[in-house]
Design an enzyme around this catalytic site. Sequence first.
Site, PDB file in Angstrom:
ATOM      1  CE  LYS A  73      -2.348   1.727   3.678  1.00  0.00           C
ATOM      2  NZ  LYS A  73      -3.221   1.682   4.601  1.00  0.00           N
TER       3      LYS A  73
ATOM      4  CE  LYS B  42      -0.072  10.070  14.479  1.00  0.00           C
ATOM      5  NZ  LYS B  42      -1.007   9.493  13.713  1.00  0.00           N
TER       6      LYS B  42
END
Length: 321
Positions: free
Chosen positions: A67, A226
């Site tokens: 992807k 994160k």
Amino acid sequence: MLIVPERQIPDLLTRSASFTAVEKVFAAMAAGQAYNFPVIREAIGHEDALYGFKGGFDRDGHTLGLKAGGYWPHNLEKRGLINHQSTVFLFDPDSGMISAMVGGNYMTALRTAAASAVSIQHLARPDAKVIGMIGAGHQATFQLRAALEQRPFEKVIGWNLHPEMLPNLAAVAEEAGLPFEAVELDGMTEADVIITITSSFAPSLLAQHVSPGTHIACMGTDTKGKQELEAALLGSATVFADEIDQSITLGEAQHAIAAGLISRDDVTEIGAVINGTHPGRSSAEEITLFDGTGVGLQDLAVAAAVVDLAVEQGVAIEVDF
């Protein structure tokens, strides 16, 4: 080569098909029959965008590919496009020739939701009644719809840094015929299942917000730095992940590892629970936690399912390559 454009995928792909594809590929990963390639993710120095590649090979599913895509944070305001943009490319593992190109945006939303749904199905208490959502953006609605199919939930509660977005969750709850309540973070102690789906770099969910027996699906942390959860939560929970290497370097576990609260050996692939080689939840009081970083094999498995559906329904576009 077959092409399945983005516009066709919402009419082809269901939550059920996404769930089945993701569950199977997690099982194949844990059995050593499928593996992900190293992730490339870079800030390109243009439009504040992050761009990269995820790929892998699934021997069981005979699926090879990647992807390509990323996050363009100004798309919505400048162009009316969603911020996440991606395309999946599939290759014939026997010859190496390209076999399909599939739009990846809607598919990514469903496969991400399917991953947390798989974790709820295999790890949440059977008697879970209240689901808590932290985050109320575009992806949160996909998460909630998929999650509500895994247990007989009776109530949805939600918190978001920007409360004006909470009607997104309320609308999904209403679709399911369930009440919705906006809560402060300490109100999450009512939840039996909590899904976190934000892009935060500082923890929102703290250990004091989580009751014994809760299952937490952490779906927003997929990049170094994160963080959605206090690291101490991982130290007190039984931790599962889609892929261990990503979990400890890019996922929520990176912070607990850095703090010395857990080690790599404390993280288990969820596929082991699916395969029956790990018992999963061991008691009604245990806190279970799924660190969903998003792996390339999820995208490939769901893309392969989309191609099969498109061929079956006669809507795949065939071109010479």
